[in-house]
Write an enzyme that holds these catalytic residues in place. Structure first.
Site, short mmCIF file in Angstrom:
data_model
loop_
_atom_site.label_atom_id
_atom_site.label_comp_id
_atom_site.label_asym_id
_atom_site.label_seq_id
_atom_site.Cartn_x
_atom_site.Cartn_y
_atom_site.Cartn_z
N SER A 13 55.15 12.44 81.48
CA SER A 13 55.96 12.29 82.70
C SER A 13 55.26 11.51 83.81
CB SER A 13 56.44 13.66 83.21
OG SER A 13 57.24 14.30 82.23
N GLU A 41 47.63 14.31 76.46
CA GLU A 41 49.06 14.47 76.67
C GLU A 41 49.49 15.91 76.41
OE1 GLU A 41 51.25 10.49 76.41
OE2 GLU A 41 51.24 11.34 74.41
N GLY A 84 58.05 13.92 78.46
CA GLY A 84 59.50 13.79 78.58
C GLY A 84 60.18 14.90 79.35
N HIS A 138 50.02 10.91 68.02
CA HIS A 138 50.94 11.35 69.08
C HIS A 138 51.54 12.70 68.69
CE1 HIS A 138 54.36 11.51 71.80
NE2 HIS A 138 53.75 10.60 72.52
N ASN A 170 54.56 3.29 75.82
CA ASN A 170 54.99 3.67 74.48
C ASN A 170 56.52 3.70 74.48
OD1 ASN A 170 55.59 4.93 72.08
ND2 ASN A 170 54.63 6.89 72.60
N TRP A 171 57.13 2.70 73.86
CA TRP A 171 58.59 2.61 73.89
C TRP A 171 59.25 3.60 72.95
CZ3 TRP A 171 59.95 -3.38 73.80
CH2 TRP A 171 59.33 -3.99 74.90
N LYS A 172 58.46 4.21 72.07
CA LYS A 172 58.97 5.15 71.06
C LYS A 172 60.09 4.47 70.27
CE LYS A 172 57.33 8.94 73.84
NZ LYS A 172 57.47 10.32 74.32
N GLY A 229 58.88 7.35 78.88
CA GLY A 229 60.16 7.02 79.52
C GLY A 229 60.07 5.94 80.59
N GLU A 283 54.40 13.83 68.88
CA GLU A 283 55.69 13.74 68.17
C GLU A 283 55.45 13.50 66.68
OE1 GLU A 283 57.50 10.77 70.66
OE2 GLU A 283 57.62 12.22 72.29
P1 PGA Z 1 56.78 10.45 78.83
O1 PGA Z 1 56.09 10.30 77.39
O2 PGA Z 1 56.07 9.50 79.75
O3 PGA Z 1 58.21 10.08 78.60
O4 PGA Z 1 56.59 11.88 79.25
C1 PGA Z 1 54.71 10.15 77.27
C2 PGA Z 1 54.31 9.99 75.84
O5 PGA Z 1 54.88 10.65 74.96
O6 PGA Z 1 53.41 9.19 75.53
#
Ligand code: PGA
Length: 255
Positions: free
Chosen positions: A214, A168, A174, A96, A9-11, A236, A98
Site C-alpha cells: 500500500s 512486504e 493491496g 512474492h 509490480n504491475w502483477k 496498485g 502471492e
Molecule cells: P500494493 O502491492 O502496493 O498494491 O499493496 C504491493 C506488492 O504486492 O508488491
C-alpha cells in the site's frame, strides 16, 4: 552507499494497449531524471516484456520480471527461466507472497530462483513478509529472519550488491493499510541482521531493502526517510502513470 530503488509490480494487469500507454507516460514523466538519485524499475506481465524493453531502450527506467523458473531450459510447460529473462531484464521479483500463498512456492524454491537469477546476471528482488496472525502472535521477527536466511542459502557473498530484499507484510498488500514507517524500518533492521549472520556485517550493508504494501505518492516520503529502507516495491499505485511518477519523483528524485 546504497542506491535507492523503486520498483512497480504491475502483477497480472494491463492489456497490450494499456501497457504501452502506461510505459509511454512513465517515460514522459521519469526519463532523464538524475539517475544517481535512484533507480526506477517497472515489472510488467511476461507477455509485454519484449515490447516494453524496446520502449525503455536508452531511457533511465529499468525492466524487471515478476517471477522466474530456476531451471535454465527444459520440459517445463508454461514456465519462463531466469536465463531467458536475463536477455531482456535487469531485475526479477522472486518469492512474492502471492506466489508463496497462491502457487505453493517454498523457501527452497525462492532460494533456487534467487540463485538462478544471479547466475545469469539478473538482480533478484526477494520478497519476505508476515501474515497478520504471525505478527499478532509476536513472531514477525523470527519469521522474517528465517525467510531471509532461507532465500539467501545459495547466494555468494560477492553477489550481495546485486540483491534487493522487499519487506512486504502480507496484511499491508493491496489493503490500503500500509505499515508504520518506523516499524517497517525496524523490520528492515531485522532483515539486515539476518543477512549479517548469514554473511557478515559489511556484506549485509550492500543489500538494498525495500518496503512494500500500500505504498502511494502520499506515504512514500515516510518510508524513504527511514535509514534502513532504500526503496519501495509498489503494486496498485504503479498502474496509474501520474501517481507512480509523483511517487518516484518524491522517492528518488525528479528531473
Ligand atoms: P500494493 O502491492 O502496493 O498494491 O499493496 C504491493 C506488492 O504486492 O508488491
Amino acid at each position: 552507499m546504497r542506491v535507492p530503488i523503486i520498483a512497480g509490480n504491475w502483477k497480472m494487469n494491463t492489456t497490450y494497449d494499456e501497457a504501452l500507454d502506461l510505459v509511454e507516460e512513465l517515460i514522459e514523466g521519469l526519463d532523464g531524471r538524475g539517475e544517481e538519485a535512484g533507480e526506477v524499475v517497472i515489472c510488467p506481465p511476461f507477455l509485454w516484456l519484449l515490447i516494453v524493453a524496446e520502449y525503455l531502450e536508452g531511457t533511465t527506467i529499468a525492466l524487471g520480471a515478476q517471477n522466474c523458473n530456476a531451471t535454465d531450459a527444459g520440459a517445463l510447460t508454461g514456465e519462463v527461466s531466469a536465463a531467458m529473462l536475463a536477455q531482456q531484464c535487469r531485475y526479477v521479483i522472486v518469492g512474492h507472497s502471492e506466489r508463496r500463498q497462491g502457487f505453493g512456492e517454498t523457501d527452497a524454491d525462492v532460494a533456487a530462483k534467487a540463485a538462478a537469477a544471479l547466475r545469469h546476471g539478473l538482480r533478484p528482488i526477494v520478497c519476505v513478509g508476515e501474515e497478520l496472525a504471525t505478527r499478532d502472535a509476536g513472531h514477525a521477527d523470527v519469521h522474517i529472519a528465517r525467510q531471509v536466511t532461507a532465500a539467501f542459502a545459495d547466494v555468494d557473498a560477492r553477489q550481495l550488491a546485486d540483491c534487493v530484499v522487499a519487506y512486504e507484510p502480507i496484511w499491508a498488500i493491496g489493503s490500503g493499510r500500509a505499515a508504520d514507517g518506523a516499524e517497517a524500518n525496524r523490520i528492515a533492521g531485522v532483515i539486515r541482521r539476518a543477512l549479517a549472520a548469514r554473511f557478515d556485517a559489511a556484506g549485509a550493508e550492500l543489500v538494498r531493502i525495500q518496503y512494500g504494501g500500500s505504498v502511494t505518492d502520499a506515504n512514500i516520503a515516510e518510508f524513504m526517510g527511514q535509514p534502513e529502507i532504500d526503496g519501495a516495491l509498489v503494486g496498485g499505485a504503479s498502474l496509474k502513470a501520474e501517481v507512480f511518477v509523483r511517487l518516484c519523483v518524491a522517492g528518488v528524485g525528479g528531473r
